[in-house]
Design a protein around this motif. Structure first.
Motif, mmCIF file in Angstrom:
data_model
loop_
_atom_site.group_PDB
_atom_site.id
_atom_site.type_symbol
_atom_site.label_atom_id
_atom_site.label_comp_id
_atom_site.label_asym_id
_atom_site.label_seq_id
_atom_site.Cartn_x
_atom_site.Cartn_y
_atom_site.Cartn_z
ATOM 1 N N THR A 97 24.455 -6.390 -12.383
ATOM 2 C CA THR A 97 25.428 -7.184 -11.638
ATOM 3 C C THR A 97 26.541 -6.320 -11.069
ATOM 4 O OG1 THR A 97 25.003 -9.005 -13.142
ATOM 5 C CG2 THR A 97 26.972 -9.165 -11.783
ATOM 6 N N LYS A 98 26.836 -6.519 -9.810
ATOM 7 C CA LYS A 98 27.973 -5.842 -9.206
ATOM 8 C C LYS A 98 29.258 -6.517 -9.662
ATOM 9 C CE LYS A 98 25.654 -4.299 -4.979
ATOM 10 N NZ LYS A 98 25.681 -4.345 -3.494
ATOM 11 N N ALA A 99 30.345 -5.790 -9.575
ATOM 12 C CA ALA A 99 31.635 -6.348 -9.962
ATOM 13 C C ALA A 99 31.947 -7.573 -9.119
ATOM 14 C CB ALA A 99 32.734 -5.305 -9.788
ATOM 15 N N ILE A 100 32.533 -8.574 -9.761
ATOM 16 C CA ILE A 100 32.930 -9.781 -9.048
ATOM 17 C C ILE A 100 34.291 -9.519 -8.420
ATOM 18 C CG2 ILE A 100 33.375 -12.252 -9.248
ATOM 19 C CD1 ILE A 100 31.770 -12.170 -11.869
ATOM 20 N N PRO A 101 34.353 -9.352 -7.110
ATOM 21 C CA PRO A 101 35.620 -8.971 -6.490
ATOM 22 C C PRO A 101 36.544 -10.154 -6.265
ATOM 23 C CG PRO A 101 33.964 -9.206 -4.805
ATOM 24 C CD PRO A 101 33.275 -9.491 -6.130
ATOM 25 N N LYS A 102 37.819 -9.862 -6.203
ATOM 26 C CA LYS A 102 38.770 -10.869 -5.752
ATOM 27 C C LYS A 102 38.827 -10.783 -4.238
ATOM 28 C CE LYS A 102 41.735 -12.303 -9.384
ATOM 29 N NZ LYS A 102 43.035 -12.921 -9.623
ATOM 30 N N ILE A 103 39.020 -11.910 -3.599
ATOM 31 C CA ILE A 103 39.000 -11.957 -2.143
ATOM 32 C C ILE A 103 40.365 -12.370 -1.624
ATOM 33 C CG2 ILE A 103 37.907 -13.022 -0.139
ATOM 34 C CD1 ILE A 103 35.427 -13.436 -1.812
ATOM 35 N N GLY A 107 39.712 -12.817 3.637
ATOM 36 C CA GLY A 107 38.300 -12.688 3.322
ATOM 37 C C GLY A 107 37.898 -11.288 2.909
ATOM 38 N N ASP A 108 38.870 -10.389 2.737
ATOM 39 C CA ASP A 108 38.567 -9.018 2.340
ATOM 40 C C ASP A 108 38.508 -8.899 0.820
ATOM 41 O OD1 ASP A 108 38.761 -8.252 5.059
ATOM 42 O OD2 ASP A 108 40.942 -8.126 4.862
ATOM 43 N N TRP A 109 37.670 -7.991 0.339
ATOM 44 C CA TRP A 109 37.611 -7.725 -1.089
ATOM 45 C C TRP A 109 38.829 -6.912 -1.499
ATOM 46 C CZ3 TRP A 109 31.869 -6.136 -2.354
ATOM 47 C CH2 TRP A 109 31.041 -7.237 -2.089
ATOM 48 N N ILE A 110 39.412 -7.274 -2.620
ATOM 49 C CA ILE A 110 40.606 -6.588 -3.102
ATOM 50 C C ILE A 110 40.205 -5.558 -4.148
ATOM 51 C CG2 ILE A 110 42.834 -6.855 -4.236
ATOM 52 C CD1 ILE A 110 42.871 -9.735 -3.211
ATOM 53 N N VAL A 111 40.433 -4.303 -3.828
ATOM 54 C CA VAL A 111 40.115 -3.206 -4.737
ATOM 55 C C VAL A 111 41.302 -2.252 -4.761
ATOM 56 C CG1 VAL A 111 38.557 -1.294 -5.240
ATOM 57 C CG2 VAL A 111 37.653 -3.386 -4.215
ATOM 58 N N VAL A 112 41.684 -1.810 -5.945
ATOM 59 C CA VAL A 112 42.790 -0.862 -6.064
ATOM 60 C C VAL A 112 42.267 0.540 -5.767
ATOM 61 C CG1 VAL A 112 44.535 0.119 -7.583
ATOM 62 C CG2 VAL A 112 43.925 -2.297 -7.787
ATOM 63 N N PRO A 113 42.711 1.168 -4.683
ATOM 64 C CA PRO A 113 42.248 2.520 -4.345
ATOM 65 C C PRO A 113 42.575 3.506 -5.469
ATOM 66 C CG PRO A 113 43.387 1.525 -2.478
ATOM 67 C CD PRO A 113 43.645 0.642 -3.665
ATOM 68 N N SER A 114 41.649 4.380 -5.784
ATOM 69 C CA SER A 114 41.833 5.325 -6.889
ATOM 70 C C SER A 114 42.975 6.296 -6.631
ATOM 71 C CB SER A 114 40.537 6.105 -7.129
ATOM 72 O OG SER A 114 40.161 6.822 -5.962
ATOM 73 N N GLU A 115 43.319 6.527 -5.352
ATOM 74 C CA GLU A 115 44.388 7.486 -5.067
ATOM 75 C C GLU A 115 45.740 7.034 -5.598
ATOM 76 O OE1 GLU A 115 43.365 5.603 -0.944
ATOM 77 O OE2 GLU A 115 42.288 6.318 -2.722
ATOM 78 N N ASP A 173 43.538 -8.139 -13.060
ATOM 79 C CA ASP A 173 43.890 -8.682 -11.753
ATOM 80 C C ASP A 173 44.248 -7.523 -10.824
ATOM 81 O OD1 ASP A 173 44.987 -9.840 -9.516
ATOM 82 O OD2 ASP A 173 46.179 -11.302 -10.601
ATOM 83 N N PRO A 174 43.443 -7.248 -9.790
ATOM 84 C CA PRO A 174 43.702 -6.093 -8.921
ATOM 85 C C PRO A 174 45.027 -6.180 -8.175
ATOM 86 C CG PRO A 174 42.000 -7.495 -7.980
ATOM 87 C CD PRO A 174 42.242 -7.991 -9.370
ATOM 88 N N LEU A 175 45.474 -7.393 -7.838
ATOM 89 C CA LEU A 175 46.743 -7.525 -7.122
ATOM 90 C C LEU A 175 47.919 -7.121 -8.007
ATOM 91 C CD1 LEU A 175 46.310 -10.849 -5.098
ATOM 92 C CD2 LEU A 175 46.406 -8.518 -4.217
ATOM 93 N N LEU A 176 47.921 -7.597 -9.241
ATOM 94 C CA LEU A 176 48.992 -7.243 -10.163
ATOM 95 C C LEU A 176 48.955 -5.750 -10.472
ATOM 96 C CD1 LEU A 176 51.326 -8.078 -11.965
ATOM 97 C CD2 LEU A 176 49.675 -8.720 -13.731
#
Length: 256
Positions: A97-103, A107-115, A173-176
């Motif tokens: 299973t791929k990670a369940i992203p927050k949208i 409509g964009d997937w929310i991911v915290v950039p590693s940088e 929570d990627p936003l927090l």
């Protein structure tokens, strides 16, 4: 809502039908918030599963959380058996299973950039704590208080935990996560001006339009006719009340 954050449907529970136990509600529901408050008052702490779902803004653990089944279910011993948890873990691994992203609203997937984590690791934690009014723990964690909650940021492990009643809840929570990390990496020693600024006063005010417009409808729907409830929740978030406003006004300081 009859279904709790853990996945139990209270509509088919005899205890609920007999009025012995009330439904917990989902992690983002008003019912869930009320259940957390009741459990904290009666038992000194809420159910860790419900508290974690609420903190991470997840409706249902099994459907919305990439870490299910996590240590909260393992350590609780309920509501699911070890056999059920093992089955879930095995079958999830089988289908890769791929990670369940927050949208986002766009409509964009929310991911915290590693940088962002890379930049945090490059900064001196002692300097960050001095500027951000945070505390440096012996474990290397940066302890930051946000809206009356202590968050422990561990740059090396790239993890954030919220401390509630002596128990740490892993933030998923990627936003927090993004807000906290950007705050710590971008903060400078420039003096605060303590001037009030609205959305339109921001340099990037145009961003808060269309799909990114601040959602006020849920707040108005919940507290539009409940000023006392608004004051109560605002106080729990360490808000500062303004006496000069009409029904209820409060100023929040999300970060020191």
């Amino acid at each position: 809502m009859p279904t709790a954050a853990c996945g139990i449907n209270c509509d088919v529970c005899g205890l609920n039908k007999r009025g012995i136990c009330s439904s917990c509600g989902s992690g983002i529901s008003r019912q869930g918030m009320e259940k957390i408050a009741i459990q904290t008052k009666l038992f000194g702490q809420p159910c860790p599963i419900l508290a974690c779902a609420h903190m991470n803004h997840l409706e249902f653990c099994m459907r919305d959380c990439n870490s299910f089944p996590c240590e909260n279910f393992e350590n609780q011993g309920y509501p699911f058996s070890q056999g059920f948890l093992n089955m879930q873990r095995r079958r999830l691994a089988e289908i890769s299973t791929k990670a369940i992203p927050k949208i986002s609203g766009a409509g964009d997937w929310i991911v915290v950039p590693s940088e962002h984590w890379d930049n945090l690791q490059k900064r001196d934690p002692a300097e960050i704590c001095n500027i951000a009014l945070a505390q440096l723990e012996t474990t290397g964690d940066i302890r930051l208080r946000v809206l009356n909650t202590d968050f422990f940021i561990h740059p090396k492990n790239r993890s954030i935990r919220a401390m509630t009643r002596e128990k740490g809840i892993l933030i998923r929570d990627p936003l927090l996560e993004l807000i906290i990390i950007v705050y710590l990496t971008q903060i400078t020693s420039a003096p605060l001006r303590h001037e009030k600024a609205g959305v339109k006063d921001l340099k990037s005010a145009h961003f808060f339009q269309g799909p990114h417009e601040l959602e006020m409808e849920p707040v108005l729907a919940r507290y539009g006719n409940d000023a006392s409830g608004f004051r109560k929740v605002a106080g729990q978030l360490d808000g500062r009340f303004i006496s000069s406003t009409a029904d209820a006004g409060v100023v929040f300081s999300p970060f020191p």
